[in-house]
Design an enzyme around this catalytic site. Structure first.
Site, PDB file in Angstrom:
ATOM      1  N   TYR A 135      -0.466  -2.577  13.917  1.00  0.00           N
ATOM      2  CA  TYR A 135      -1.371  -1.886  12.986  1.00  0.00           C
ATOM      3  C   TYR A 135      -2.384  -1.029  13.750  1.00  0.00           C
ATOM      4  O   TYR A 135      -3.100  -1.531  14.620  1.00  0.00           O
ATOM      5  CB  TYR A 135      -2.093  -2.920  12.129  1.00  0.00           C
ATOM      6  CG  TYR A 135      -2.948  -2.331  11.042  1.00  0.00           C
ATOM      7  CD1 TYR A 135      -2.374  -1.840   9.881  1.00  0.00           C
ATOM      8  CD2 TYR A 135      -4.331  -2.261  11.178  1.00  0.00           C
ATOM      9  CE1 TYR A 135      -3.158  -1.303   8.874  1.00  0.00           C
ATOM     10  CE2 TYR A 135      -5.121  -1.728  10.172  1.00  0.00           C
ATOM     11  CZ  TYR A 135      -4.527  -1.244   9.026  1.00  0.00           C
ATOM     12  OH  TYR A 135      -5.298  -0.706   8.038  1.00  0.00           O
ATOM     13  N   ASP A 194      -2.712  -3.025   3.243  1.00  0.00           N
ATOM     14  CA  ASP A 194      -3.120  -3.143   4.645  1.00  0.00           C
ATOM     15  C   ASP A 194      -4.264  -4.139   4.790  1.00  0.00           C
ATOM     16  O   ASP A 194      -5.168  -4.205   3.951  1.00  0.00           O
ATOM     17  CB  ASP A 194      -3.551  -1.784   5.192  1.00  0.00           C
ATOM     18  CG  ASP A 194      -2.359  -0.856   5.410  1.00  0.00           C
ATOM     19  OD1 ASP A 194      -1.212  -1.334   5.275  1.00  0.00           O
ATOM     20  OD2 ASP A 194      -2.562   0.330   5.721  1.00  0.00           O
ATOM     21  N   GLU A 199       0.815  -1.208   0.000  1.00  0.00           N
ATOM     22  CA  GLU A 199       0.000   0.000   0.000  1.00  0.00           C
ATOM     23  C   GLU A 199       0.853   1.265   0.000  1.00  0.00           C
ATOM     24  O   GLU A 199       0.428   2.296  -0.517  1.00  0.00           O
ATOM     25  CB  GLU A 199      -0.924   0.005   1.229  1.00  0.00           C
ATOM     26  CG  GLU A 199      -1.956   1.107   1.211  1.00  0.00           C
ATOM     27  CD  GLU A 199      -3.047   0.899   2.245  1.00  0.00           C
ATOM     28  OE1 GLU A 199      -3.461   1.896   2.863  1.00  0.00           O
ATOM     29  OE2 GLU A 199      -3.479  -0.255   2.438  1.00  0.00           O
TER      30      GLU A 199
END
Length: 895
Positions: free
Chosen positions: A348, A126, A9
């Site tokens: 994350y 992601d 990403e």
């Protein structure tokens, strides 16, 4: 040799993967090795085409007759902005065949994916709905049809990356998530584009630079702010009294608050509490009958356990950062993202879960063992995390969706900014606290009775620090009624007497405005507002928006001028108030309440589980979109105000006024008093006062689009029945109303004002007359009135006097015939209006081009000779000062 293409990403993730797997060589923005190629996007490289992209002639102008816009297929285009740092501009390459407007990264992905040796694609975006959307749109736009696999990462440490690549998921494992992501994107497009265009045209017309931005998440979030603001405006403050008794026992004193012992809260009176007395007479009577009287007291002791806090999800972290540090939701998200991507010290961040996988205790033990510095001692004392008091609550697979809670990775942070350090420290301390024991409070509640009156005192002592040690000494939350840090022992129960009784007067306060923390909490729990249990359950985990998008929703409301920030508070503007009131009156309740989001989330969750088809969902969305447009097309501008009560008297004809959507209008003539001025709503009471007194204020809350700042001003109803701003007159020295100078254009008096570049005189006839005059440090005008005597300085183009004016770059001479004549000349240093031109020092040299005498002039590098015929002749020569004792000079003559 066959290879796999890994698409990440962001470029930073591509570098991390290449470094963790090893053996790669950099080839421009691509990392290459024998069996794998790694390249990256930069966020959303591809987006849905806008209506004007589909048909500029048809959709380039916003017209009701072209709505609803319901594309059969949604076309894609390269995004205008490829990530937070702006787009990567496409390099012109004759060998490239990418369409016009593509980005460099998009071209790289296309080139690598089309290579014959690339046999498969790995989606390393992601792990979530948004990452799935980014990858799916890139593949769809580029027309790549090769087998795919999915990399699902929760942490960016090298070990986690290697583990993820050893367990790649089949590409179709997340097919439901990809369908849900595309449906959410296309549904937001349909509702947002059509509703915004339809209501903008109906409310503001096509020629006004104002838009009624509407959306599935944005509009109900705005409704929360508006409802709170309406409650604040409707709030009527009430006086109440608190009776405090000071009691003496064994030579020591303590304080108690009078209460209604058997008080029960009434639903219709949220301000009523056990210790509030609404009558001054009643409070005086209590004080009179209790003062100096003996008392009897009893103590009731108990211990309460305060459980450790949960781990952070993104929304909870944003709320806590706002509460502790005043950080906006966007600032917290930016810092957390950097700690995840750049520094690799957090997992994350865009998660809505507060739990960890059930097989994670070993990893938690590793993280605890790697924490050093101020965290080491606490981490060492925790021991086995699987045996922690709240272990069952922390390790729970059933409460994890795409990602687990935000925790440290165990990597040592280096080079953090001040904000990043605060957020990192907060996450680590919360992580430690979650695995510690409960804090224990010892609470003593003392009830003191004086006759039939009851006073209560509560003392709290932290008996066992527990998890609070992770955060150090903090402010304790005080109980509502009577607090004491310590209580003297009762001793002889009959030895208590009332030393004195005091009254404290208070006023009730309106509910507080939302700030980032409280609005995020309201968005997170918006499902509680729904009566439908199925919809409420669907929104239970997500609420309005997702943790990743809530911060951006708040910022969009601000950029659309729906909301302004007042320190930490979020204040809706009059534009927001009017819009929500209109949508409720039409009604378009689906856009105002969380109902629409609840329905969508319920269906999208079913789609992720392959229980609902994508075509079925989109058919429902298109039907709903058509209904919204029809409502916008059909509503009357007086909707919701048809039966508004008449009030006041028209200043022109004395007929009653009625409230309409945009203005307070006279029922008998054409008089209108617009409800909004510079983004501030003029209330009905203010309108009545303005009409009666012809001037009110100063009022706060106006907003300047030019300076992007709020301002205060008085409002005046002039002789033409128009409302105008009146600012406090400020001369340069801060006193008086400035020089008594009439406006040279309209004759109205000029008043002293202050602008971005200093003080100036402005016509009081503004905005009809916008004439201004610059002033000097003493407040005196630098530019004389048009047509006045200006001395010897005259315009060489029209012959009118030249006036000294002041601009951004200093003083200059401007023709007083402006705007007909726009001639300007650089003003001599220290020049004033009407002053004669500075004397010219002529030399004995003549211009070799036009024959006119040369004058001695001063430039950046010293003196030089310039032709007096300037600007027609711009000839210049070197200048030499006359030799000492010489009757002439040594200026070089032209050869």
């Amino acid at each position: 040799m066959s290879k796999k293409l890994v698409i990440t990403e962001k470029p930073s993730v591509a570098r991390d993967i290449a470094k963790a797997l090893g053996g790669f060589k950099a080839r421009g923005k691509v990392f290459d090795r024998d069996d794998m190629v790694v390249c990256s996007a930069a966020g959303h490289l591809v987006e849905l085409c806008m209506p004007e992209d589909l048909d500029k002639k048809k959709y380039g102008f916003w017209r009701l007759e072209t709505l609803p816009i319901l594309p059969e297929t949604f076309q894609l285009k390269p995004s205008r902005s490829d990530g937070p740092k702006g787009r990567f501009h496409k390099k012109k390459d004759p060998d490239e065949t990418a369409p016009e407007g593509g980005s460099e990264l998009l071209d790289i992905i296309k080139r690598e994916a089309k290579r014959k040796e690339i046999v498969g694609i790995v989606n390393a975006c992601d792990a979530g709905r948004e990452g799935e959307l980014i990858f799916t749109y890139i593949m769809k736009y580029l027309g790549i049809d090769k087998s795919t696999e999915r990399l699902w990462l929760q942490s960016m440490t090298p070990g986690s990356i290697r583990e993820g690549f050893s367990h790649l998921l089949p590409g179709d494992r997340k097919a439901g998530l990809a369908d849900a992501a595309m449906c959410r994107s296309e549904a937001d497009w349909l509702v947002g584009i059509n509703a915004t265009r339809a209501f903008t045209v109906r409310l503001f017309g096509r020629n006004v630079k104002e838009t009624a931005n509407l959306g599935r998440v944005q509009t109900p979030t705005l409704a929360l702010l508006v409802e709170r603001e309406k409650a604040i405006q409707a709030f009527v403050s009430r006086d109440y009294w608190i009776v405090r008794g000071i009691f003496e026992v064994s030579g020591a004193t303590y304080e108690g608050i009078w209460i209604r012992e058997h008080f029960k809260k009434q639903p219709g009176d949220p301000d009523d509490r056990a210790d509030r007395i609404w009558s001054k007479t009643t409070a005086d009577e209590i004080a009179a009958r209790c003062a100096g009287k003996p008392a009897v007291a009893t103590d009731k002791a108990k211990e309460t356990q305060e459980a450790p806090p949960t781990l952070f999800d993104l929304t909870t972290l944003q709320r806590e950062s706002n509460r502790r540090f005043g950080l906006s939701a966007r600032a917290t998200l930016s810092a957390t993202q950097s700690l995840y991507e750049k520094h690799k010290v957090l997992t994350y961040p865009r998660t809505d879960s507060k739990c960890l996988p059930e097989d994670y205790p070993v990893e938690v033990s590793r993280i605890l063992g790697s924490l050093g510095g101020v965290y080491a001692a606490l981490a060492h004392r925790i021991g086995d995390p699987s045996r922690a008091q709240m272990a069952k609550r922390i390790f729970d697979n059933t409460r994890i969706s795409d990602h687990f809670a935000i925790i440290p990775t165990g990597e040592s942070p280096k080079g953090l900014t001040a904000v990043e350090q605060k957020v990192y420290d907060l996450v680590v301390r919360r992580f430690l606290a979650a695995f510690m024991d409960s804090a224990v409070w010892k609470i003593v509640e003392r009830t003191t009775r004086v006759g039939e009156d009851t006073f209560r005192t509560t003392a709290r002592v932290l008996a066992k620090v527990g998890w609070r040690e992770a955060f150090g000494k903090e402010e304790e939350t005080e109980p509502d009624i009577g607090i004491a840090s310590h209580l003297p022992a009762l001793g002889d129960i009959n030895g208590i007497w009332t030393r004195k009784v005091e009254l404290d007067e208070y006023r009730t306060n309106p509910p507080p405005r939302y700030n980032d923390a409280s609005l995020l909490a309201a968005m997170e729990t918006a499902g509680k507002l729904l009566d439908d249990e199925t919809l409420a359950e669907a929104m239970k985990e997500r609420g309005l928006g997702t943790p990743a998008t809530r911060a951006e929703t708040i910022e969009k409301l601000i950029s659309a001028h729906y909301v302004t920030r007042d320190r930490r508070d979020l204040v809706p503007t009059s534009k927001a108030m009017n819009l929500i009131r209109l949508l409720e009156a039409i009604p378009v309740q689906e856009l105002v309440s969380p109902t629409l989001t609840g329905e969508w989330e319920n269906k999208l969750l079913l789609m992720e589980k392959s229980k609902l088809s994508r075509p079925d969902f989109m058919r429902d969305i298109m039907r709903f979109t058509a209904q919204i447009v029809e409502k916008a097309r059909g509503f009357d501008m007086d909707t919701g105000f048809e039966d508004s009560e008449p009030f006041g008297k028209c200043p022109k004809c004395c007929a009653p006024l009625r409230e309409k959507l945009k203005a307070y209008e006279c029922a008998g003539c054409d008089f209108k008093l617009y409800k909004t001025m510079s983004q501030r709503l003029i209330t009905k009471d203010e309108a009545i006062e303005l009409i009666e007194k012809r001037e009110i204020g100063p009022l706060d809350g106006f907003f300047s689009f030019k300076t992007r700042k709020p301002f205060s001003a008085r409002l005046r109803l002039n002789d033409d029945w128009k409302v105008e701003f009146v600012f406090e007159d400020r001369a340069a020295n801060g006193e008086g109303n400035g020089p008594d100078i009439p406006c040279p254009l309209c004759g109205k008096p000029m008043s002293a004002r202050q602008g971005r570049f200093g003080n100036f005189l402005g016509c009081t006839g503004y905005p009809e007359c916008k004439h201004t005059i610059n002033v000097g440090p003493d407040g005196a005008p630098l530019a004389a009135p048009v047509g006045g005597k200006e001395g010897d300085a005259v315009c060489e183009k029209c012959g009118k006097p030249m006036a000294v004016k002041r601009g951004r770059f200093g003083s200059f001479l401007g023709c007083s015939g402006y705007p007909e004549c726009k001639n300007i000349v650089r003003a001599p240093k220290g020049a004033q209006a009407g002053a004669p031109a500075a004397p010219v020092e002529l030399s004995d040299i003549f211009c070799d081009k036009c024959g006119k005498p040369m004058a001695v002039k001063q430039g950046r590098y010293g003196k030089f000779l310039g032709c007096t015929g300037y600007p027609e002749c711009k000839n210049i020569m070197k200048y030499k000062a006359p030799a000492k004792g010489s009757p002439g000079d040594e200026t070089e003559q032209p050869s």
